[in-house]
Design a protein around this motif. Sequence first.
Motif, PDB file in Angstrom:
ATOM      1  N   HIS A   5       0.863  -1.202   0.000  1.00 35.71           N
ATOM      2  CA  HIS A   5       0.000   0.000   0.000  1.00 35.71           C
ATOM      3  C   HIS A   5       0.892   1.242   0.000  1.00 35.71           C
ATOM      4  O   HIS A   5       1.471   1.582   1.030  1.00 35.71           O
ATOM      5  N   HIS A   7       1.598   5.333  -2.115  1.00 38.46           N
ATOM      6  CA  HIS A   7       1.071   6.409  -2.980  1.00 38.46           C
ATOM      7  C   HIS A   7       2.198   7.172  -3.658  1.00 38.46           C
ATOM      8  O   HIS A   7       3.307   7.253  -3.139  1.00 38.46           O
ATOM      9  N   HIS A  37      -4.871   6.755  -5.035  1.00 40.20           N
ATOM     10  CA  HIS A  37      -6.311   6.894  -4.841  1.00 40.20           C
ATOM     11  C   HIS A  37      -7.067   6.957  -6.186  1.00 40.20           C
ATOM     12  O   HIS A  37      -6.829   7.860  -7.004  1.00 40.20           O
ATOM     13  N   GLU A  61      -6.259   2.465  -4.535  1.00 42.24           N
ATOM     14  CA  GLU A  61      -7.016   2.540  -3.284  1.00 42.24           C
ATOM     15  C   GLU A  61      -8.343   3.229  -3.604  1.00 42.24           C
ATOM     16  O   GLU A  61      -8.376   4.409  -3.920  1.00 42.24           O
ATOM     17  N   ASP A 246       1.441   2.450   3.725  1.00 44.83           N
ATOM     18  CA  ASP A 246       0.610   3.574   3.269  1.00 44.83           C
ATOM     19  C   ASP A 246       1.508   4.801   3.060  1.00 44.83           C
ATOM     20  O   ASP A 246       1.145   5.928   3.397  1.00 44.83           O
ATOM     21  N   HIS A 248       3.413   7.939   1.663  1.00 46.02           N
ATOM     22  CA  HIS A 248       2.989   9.093   0.848  1.00 46.02           C
ATOM     23  C   HIS A 248       4.166  10.025   0.546  1.00 46.02           C
ATOM     24  O   HIS A 248       3.969  11.226   0.359  1.00 46.02           O
TER      25      HIS A 248
END
Length: 281
Positions: A5, A7, A37, A61, A246, A248
Amino acid sequence: MIDLHTHTSFSDGTDSPTELINKAHAAGLSAIALTDHDTVAGWDEAQAHLRPGMALVLGSEISCQTKDGISVHMLGLLFDRENEALAAMMARTRENRIGRMQKIIARLNTAGYEITMDDVEAQLSDGATLGRPHLADALIAAGYMKSREEVFAEVLHNNSPFYVAHYSPTPEDAIALIKGAGGVAVIAHAMASLRGRVISPTTFESYVRAGLDGIEVMHRDHTAENRSLLSEIAEEFGLVKTGSSDYHGNGKLNQLAEFHTAPKEFEKLEARSSEPRVIRR
Ligand code: AMP
Ligand code: ZN
Ligand code: FE
Ligand code: FE
């Protein structure tokens, strides 16, 4: 190590897909999933820059909302990007995020924050999914606040009077679309209550009936209690358990590989897509 996961600048991360792959390689990751996303826009670049010995899981996501208005994030992995129903749903969400942003900006303007859509777009890479973090960056650039964390805590959190939702499918609909496109559905940070209201543990049964494949158990925003409860639910329903960062880029404190997925769980996940889709170099 396996991180499922992350981004990039194709949504609200700050690294390009190339930078993400390079950092993943440097961090010693053997497999990484790209999960921007509501988009697949970063897939080609990530694939083109994959390093030898690494496995790439392409995904997205998906922003969802329950009938009660609770925000849920569903990781769709290893799906067919040519699937029209799933692509149309993501396009509708991205489109709706624009009008929703204008509404949030109007509320902020009323409260005295001088910020425009142009200011927000200046924070967005070409082709990226627009989100609240870009508005946070615009507020930071205008000198109102110092970090995304501060902006979310002060004005952009889900319970704030400035919050506006955008069109999103229900989690069940998102799972059905992901499965219909041959992919694997893993519910992300399901118990992360610091972000807002979360689903009740009894809701998982409905997601399992819709085809849910896995639960993101290990995540920074889960407490020890959250993790053991989610682990029990995963075992009860025979679901895959994942762990992930996650990540970023500079947009969040989350560090690549800070949580990871066991190789055995990754094998189970890989076997659940309609055809082999993990990319290896
Ligand atoms: P949106 O999709 O526009 O509703 O924005 C939600 C996104 O904002 C989440 O997916 C996170 O990436 C980001 N986010 C949420 N809370 C925070 C926070 N406290 N600090 C930084 N980013 C956050
Ligand atoms: Zn994000
Ligand atoms: Fe999320
Ligand atoms: Fe995320």
